[in-house]
Write a protein that holds these residues in place. Structure first.
Motif, PDB file in Angstrom:
ATOM      1  N   VAL A  80       0.836  -1.201   0.000  1.00 37.00           N
ATOM      2  CA  VAL A  80       0.000   0.000   0.000  1.00 37.00           C
ATOM      3  C   VAL A  80       0.873   1.255   0.000  1.00 37.00           C
ATOM      4  CG1 VAL A  80      -1.654   1.346   1.370  1.00 37.00           C
ATOM      5  CG2 VAL A  80      -1.990  -1.111   1.075  1.00 37.00           C
ATOM      6  N   THR A  81       1.941   1.237   0.782  1.00 40.22           N
ATOM      7  CA  THR A  81       2.870   2.366   0.802  1.00 40.22           C
ATOM      8  C   THR A  81       3.405   2.642  -0.595  1.00 40.22           C
ATOM      9  OG1 THR A  81       3.515   1.839   3.086  1.00 40.22           O
ATOM     10  CG2 THR A  81       4.991   3.272   1.826  1.00 40.22           C
ATOM     11  N   SER A  82       3.774   1.585  -1.320  1.00 45.82           N
ATOM     12  CA  SER A  82       4.292   1.721  -2.680  1.00 45.82           C
ATOM     13  C   SER A  82       3.230   2.262  -3.633  1.00 45.82           C
ATOM     14  CB  SER A  82       4.800   0.376  -3.185  1.00 45.82           C
ATOM     15  OG  SER A  82       5.112   0.424  -4.570  1.00 45.82           O
ATOM     16  N   ILE A  83       2.044   1.695  -3.591  1.00 41.79           N
ATOM     17  CA  ILE A  83       0.977   2.091  -4.513  1.00 41.79           C
ATOM     18  C   ILE A  83       0.616   3.558  -4.326  1.00 41.79           C
ATOM     19  CG2 ILE A  83      -1.456   1.725  -5.105  1.00 41.79           C
ATOM     20  CD1 ILE A  83      -0.927  -1.270  -4.201  1.00 41.79           C
ATOM     21  N   GLN A  84       0.499   3.974  -3.082  1.00 42.24           N
ATOM     22  CA  GLN A  84       0.098   5.367  -2.846  1.00 42.24           C
ATOM     23  C   GLN A  84       1.247   6.335  -3.124  1.00 42.24           C
ATOM     24  OE1 GLN A  84      -3.613   5.973  -0.695  1.00 42.24           O
ATOM     25  NE2 GLN A  84      -2.493   5.084   1.030  1.00 42.24           N
ATOM     26  N   PRO A 116      -0.846  13.957 -10.257  1.00 45.14           N
ATOM     27  CA  PRO A 116      -0.641  15.339 -10.724  1.00 45.14           C
ATOM     28  C   PRO A 116       0.043  15.393 -12.090  1.00 45.14           C
ATOM     29  CG  PRO A 116       0.054  15.101  -8.439  1.00 45.14           C
ATOM     30  CD  PRO A 116      -0.174  13.721  -8.968  1.00 45.14           C
ATOM     31  N   GLU A 117       1.001  14.496 -12.309  1.00 45.00           N
ATOM     32  CA  GLU A 117       1.739  14.513 -13.567  1.00 45.00           C
ATOM     33  C   GLU A 117       0.858  14.130 -14.746  1.00 45.00           C
ATOM     34  OE1 GLU A 117       5.350  11.973 -15.639  1.00 45.00           O
ATOM     35  OE2 GLU A 117       5.494  12.437 -13.497  1.00 45.00           O
ATOM     36  N   GLN A 133      -4.457  16.504  -7.576  1.00 44.69           N
ATOM     37  CA  GLN A 133      -3.729  16.082  -6.391  1.00 44.69           C
ATOM     38  C   GLN A 133      -4.297  14.770  -5.868  1.00 44.69           C
ATOM     39  OE1 GLN A 133      -0.897  17.545  -5.077  1.00 44.69           O
ATOM     40  NE2 GLN A 133      -1.075  18.691  -7.010  1.00 44.69           N
ATOM     41  N   TYR A 134      -3.420  13.882  -5.476  1.00 49.77           N
ATOM     42  CA  TYR A 134      -3.850  12.596  -4.951  1.00 49.77           C
ATOM     43  C   TYR A 134      -4.286  12.730  -3.500  1.00 49.77           C
ATOM     44  CZ  TYR A 134      -3.823   7.667  -3.659  1.00 49.77           C
ATOM     45  OH  TYR A 134      -4.183   6.414  -3.216  1.00 49.77           O
TER      46      TYR A 134
END
Length: 300
Positions: free
Chosen positions: A89-93, A101-102, A107-108
């Motif tokens: 989850v840390t990686s995905i977010q 944004p890119e 904004q996420y």
């Protein structure tokens, strides 16, 4: 696939409701008994899916409760299933905080993953383990009973470890759709044309698969809050495990395993071939803008 033992697991992104829900992660309260019962339940419940308000029963006014995930420290932390999932989850977010944004100029907004056991009350109503993992837009949370991975591996034929982050990345794809307003627009189209409800649902699910593939493309570059890489290795074999998982939970495959006839009119997530195709589109391009399954002719 290897995770970095030094990477920091952001436990604030994980909510543990098992202490209040009871039962641990062992037993599966899925009716019907045996493979057929499990698969039929998952077909009905839309495996790896998205649930709008009031679609799971209840009044839609419930809310999950839980505590922050604990004990994800030390050298042995990655031997714990919940801690490995916390790192996924840390990686995905981390990926979407940079990529949204890119790619889309938005904004996420982080979403919590709520781990439950047996049953849970959510902003979208009540659910039990039989529904599989799901995203609830009413409370912006991903829900999962970790025993689902046992079903995925032993009953549904997707034993690879990368099946786990694929499932979570798919659910966070639904969160991205919620942030971008894609899901809300899809619901409006369904209301205008009820006959297109399943077709629209398939497009939503395939886009979430594509978003999962886009994350997978960049997963090996994601870092924790200290800048340490989360994955130390991610191979083509891992990606093939993700593709295999997508195939094993295609509507046609689940209908066959459930003992029924394959009926495309009842598809809600897409065929095995479609799910694999769109995961691969996301992975091969690494560009979530290429995941427009709603474009005319994109899904056939």
């Amino acid at each position: 696939m290897e995770l970095n033992e030094r990477a920091d697991i952001d436990t604030s992104q994980i909510e543990d409701g098992r202490r209040s829900g009871g039962g641990g992660i062992g037993g599966l309260p899925i009716g019907g008994g045996g493979l057929a019962g499990i698969v039929v339940t998952l077909v009905i419940a839309l495996v790896g899916g998205y649930f709008g308000i009031n679609t799971m029963g209840g009044d839609g006014g419930g809310s999950s409760s839980g505590t922050q995930l604990a004990e994800c420290t030390g050298d042995q932390k990655l031997q714990q299933l919940e801690c490995r999932n916390g790192l996924y989850v840390t990686s995905i977010q981390a990926y979407w905080r940079d990529q949204l944004p890119e790619s889309f100029g938005e904004q996420y907004k982080p979403a919590v993953t709520h781990i439950f056991s047996n049953q849970v009350s959510t902003g979208c109503g009540a659910a039990d383990s039989g529904v599989g993992p799901f995203y609830c837009p009413a409370d912006d949370k991903v829900y999962i009973d970790l025993s689902f991975y046992q079903v995925l591996s032993k009953q549904l034929g997707a034993p690879g470890e990368f099946a786990q982050p694929y499932v979570l990345a798919h659910e966070y794809g639904h969160h991205v759709q919620d942030v971008l307003g894609t899901e809300a627009e899809m619901r409006r189209r369904q209301e205008r044309d009820p006959g297109s409800a399943n077709e629209e649902s398939v497009k939503l699910e395939l886009q979430a698969d594509c978003y999962a593939g886009a994350w997978a493309h960049s997963a090996s570059t994601t870092t924790d809050s200290d800048g340490d890489k989360i994955f130390t290795s991610l191979t083509e074999q891992d990606i093939q495990e993700g593709i295999q998982t997508a195939g094993q939970i295609g509507d046609d495959t689940l209908q066959k395993q459930g003992g029924g006839q394959v009926n495309p009119e009842e598809f809600t997530h897409g065929s095995s071939a479609q799910r694999q195709q769109w995961f691969r589109v996301g992975y091969d391009t690494g560009d979530p803008k290429q995941c427009d399954t709603f474009k005319a002719g994109a899904v056939s």
